[in-house]
Enzyme design. Sequence first.
Site, PDB file in Angstrom:
ATOM      1  CG  HIS A 190      -1.578   1.280   1.429  1.00 21.54           C
ATOM      2  ND1 HIS A 190      -2.680   1.655   0.710  1.00 21.54           N
ATOM      3  CD2 HIS A 190      -1.228   2.335   2.189  1.00 21.54           C
ATOM      4  CE1 HIS A 190      -2.992   2.881   1.058  1.00 21.54           C
ATOM      5  NE2 HIS A 190      -2.137   3.312   1.954  1.00 21.54           N
ATOM      6  NE  ARG A 297      -4.914  -5.294 -13.574  1.00 20.22           N
ATOM      7  CZ  ARG A 297      -3.724  -4.781 -13.886  1.00 20.22           C
ATOM      8  NH1 ARG A 297      -3.519  -3.479 -13.845  1.00 20.22           N
ATOM      9  NH2 ARG A 297      -2.729  -5.582 -14.234  1.00 20.22           N
ATOM     10  NE  ARG A 333      -8.863  -7.735 -16.591  1.00 23.30           N
ATOM     11  CZ  ARG A 333      -7.730  -7.917 -15.916  1.00 23.30           C
ATOM     12  NH1 ARG A 333      -6.673  -8.409 -16.529  1.00 23.30           N
ATOM     13  NH2 ARG A 333      -7.636  -7.586 -14.655  1.00 23.30           N
ATOM     14  CD  GLU A 432      -5.084 -13.130 -18.277  1.00 20.78           C
ATOM     15  OE1 GLU A 432      -4.363 -12.521 -17.485  1.00 20.78           O
ATOM     16  OE2 GLU A 432      -6.314 -12.932 -18.350  1.00 20.78           O
ATOM     17  CG  ASN A 455       1.125  -8.631 -14.854  1.00 21.17           C
ATOM     18  OD1 ASN A 455       2.199  -8.331 -15.363  1.00 21.17           O
ATOM     19  ND2 ASN A 455       0.216  -7.741 -14.521  1.00 21.17           N
ATOM     20  CG  ASP A 456      -2.451 -13.948 -14.557  1.00 18.40           C
ATOM     21  OD1 ASP A 456      -2.012 -14.351 -13.466  1.00 18.40           O
ATOM     22  OD2 ASP A 456      -3.454 -13.211 -14.650  1.00 18.40           O
ATOM     23  NE  ARG A 466      -0.066 -11.584 -10.851  1.00 14.57           N
ATOM     24  CZ  ARG A 466      -0.987 -10.978 -11.603  1.00 14.57           C
ATOM     25  NH1 ARG A 466      -1.651 -11.675 -12.518  1.00 14.57           N
ATOM     26  NH2 ARG A 466      -1.233  -9.714 -11.483  1.00 14.57           N
ATOM     27  CB  CYS A 503      -2.474  -4.871 -20.737  1.00 13.08           C
ATOM     28  SG  CYS A 503      -3.294  -6.464 -20.588  1.00 13.08           S
TER      29      CYS A 503
HETATM   30  C1  PEP Z   1      -1.849  -9.887 -16.670  1.00 15.22           C
HETATM   31  O1  PEP Z   1      -2.121 -11.005 -16.221  1.00 15.22           O
HETATM   32  O2  PEP Z   1      -0.782  -9.627 -17.260  1.00 15.22           O
HETATM   33  C2  PEP Z   1      -2.763  -8.754 -16.484  1.00 15.22           C
HETATM   34  C3  PEP Z   1      -2.540  -7.596 -17.057  1.00 15.22           C
HETATM   35  O3  PEP Z   1      -3.846  -8.959 -15.693  1.00 15.22           O
HETATM   36  P1  PEP Z   1      -3.841  -8.907 -14.099  1.00 15.22           P
HETATM   37  O4  PEP Z   1      -2.511  -8.341 -13.666  1.00 15.22           O
HETATM   38  O5  PEP Z   1      -4.995  -8.047 -13.743  1.00 15.22           O
HETATM   39  O6  PEP Z   1      -4.016 -10.342 -13.762  1.00 15.22           O
HETATM   40 MG    MG Z   2      -4.124 -11.525 -15.566  1.00 16.02          MG
END
Ligand code: PEP
Ligand code: MG
Length: 574
Positions: A190, A297, A333, A432, A455-456, A466, A503
């Site tokens: 945070h 998001r 999304r 992803e 990210n995923d 992650r 993204c």
């Molecule tokens: C991702 O998975 O890269 C992504 C952008 O979605 P989130 O981080 O919201 O899972």
């Molecule tokens: Mg994701």
Amino acid sequence: MTTTLEGIAASKGIAFAKAFVLEQPEMNIEKKEIEETDAEIDRFQKAVDHAKQELQIIKEKTLNDMGEDKAEIFSAHLLVLEDPEIIDGVTAKIKDEGVNAEFALKELSDMYVTMFEGMDNEYMKERASDIRDVSQRILLHLLGVENTSLAAIQEETIVIAEDLTPSDTAQLDLSYVLGFATDIGGRTSHSAIMARSMEIPAVVGTKEATSAVGSGDQIIIDGMEGRVLIAPDEKTVEEYKGKQQEYLRQKEEWAKLVNESSVTKDGRRVELAANIGTPNDIEGVLSNGAEGIGLYRTEFLYMGRDELPGEEEQFEAYKTVLEKMGDKPVVIRTLDVGGDKELPYLNLPPELNPFLGFRAIRLCLEETEMFRTQLRALLRASAYGNLKVMFPMVATLEEFREAKNLLENVKAELIQEGQAVAEKIETGIMVEIPSTAAAADLFAREVDFFSIGTNDLIQYTMAADRMSEKVAHLYQPYHPAILRLVKQVINAAHNEGKWAGMCGEMAGEETAVPLLLGLGLDEFSMSATSVLPARSQVRSLSGKEAAALAEEAVQLPTAKEVEALVHERGFVTS
Ligand code: PEP
Ligand code: MG
């Protein structure tokens, strides 16, 4: 001699000032036997009322200074003050056990904090920190202890604290507080997020700042390298003054690019877009010159509340974003909950592997009423701007077809009702999940666009959580497998005349930009504050050279060698 502490770089910039070490107020809580329990309950209630008034004031101030989403933290705190489990629980404890209010509150809140903190769930961990913060506030009132007031700081200062709670950060007067460093926390904690949105330098996770630094010590914090320098000697001061000048000069250069296009030296144009979580983020998107929104998001609309948001509320949020962005593209999304983002009011059964479980599009395709409400709101909002709809966590073509079908049905229904809906709305998917990346050519025939969610995608491809520090070394954006998948997805899109964006966090990384450009990525979506540095980088690159670099990089056997190559060839400056 200068002492250096290493921590995590949480927010860019360099600050020089005297330290103000935030002391945890002395709170001796003893168990006392109470006979007049009604009077004790009264005393407790008064402390709760005081806390409530204070929180309302802080919430207002935060709303004015930092916008609605940051102020929501204090709405959550106010909810704790109304939570019967806690408030009635304390009252009952005072009455039944004949103990003092401080003791009853401390026991109960410690129990909830331990319980929630132990859960493997970010949402519940946040609840734990809310309860800790709120009960501390009530305890201060009960004990009549003055809150060592951050708000009373009247000279240029760098705050040093074990951690900074939301209440603490809301009190910081930015005309005096030049930055902060904490003992605990990570890049996504945070305090780090707040520092970035306040645009002040911060270093978190130093482990020992509060013990190593004394109030009044001269210090430097370096939010780029994640360093705290205590009692710096003249030479160090000179060196960091130079670094600070360089950073400020660079920021000024970046600021000049707000209205410029993102085009390489040899004329290749890309789109640099921003990721957002709420309509309040638009101001930062526009002031940082983003060319669109690559990821909105929407799950934040659904979180931190007791029930699903209705169609009107969602429509207003989407419409606001679309209107403010004018004709710029806005990729919204659909709901992506599950994994670390839980909605307690959906009462979904707990799962052993929530990241591999019933989430995102999987959930929406079963909870169709909930999904239809979101699609109706999105389609109605489409009349107000340049909307593109994106489905998350798509693993099979059937899922995409089913979601698209629902969208078409809802559209027909709205048209029949006489509602305005944009004629053409591009519909795409997040890539992803490795199955989708591997079969990207098949998906590309049916979708309008891809947005790669690294990210995923990295966590699933590398089988590395992650959220886990223990396996963070395996979370490798530059692993050949990831680069090859990214390349494959981009090529698949282009072969069908579609566009491919990214993204995930990777899209804004300085090392990644030349590689992604070289692989042919069309749209890069990142945090708003990364847009201008990325634009400056894109404008300094040649598309042709980047393509040659990427071609070489995908042949290298390890992530380390890829990173080294990008640096050696001079594609990054830091
Ligand atoms: C991702 O998975 O890269 C992504 C952008 O979605 P989130 O981080 O919201 O899972
Ligand atoms: Mg994701």
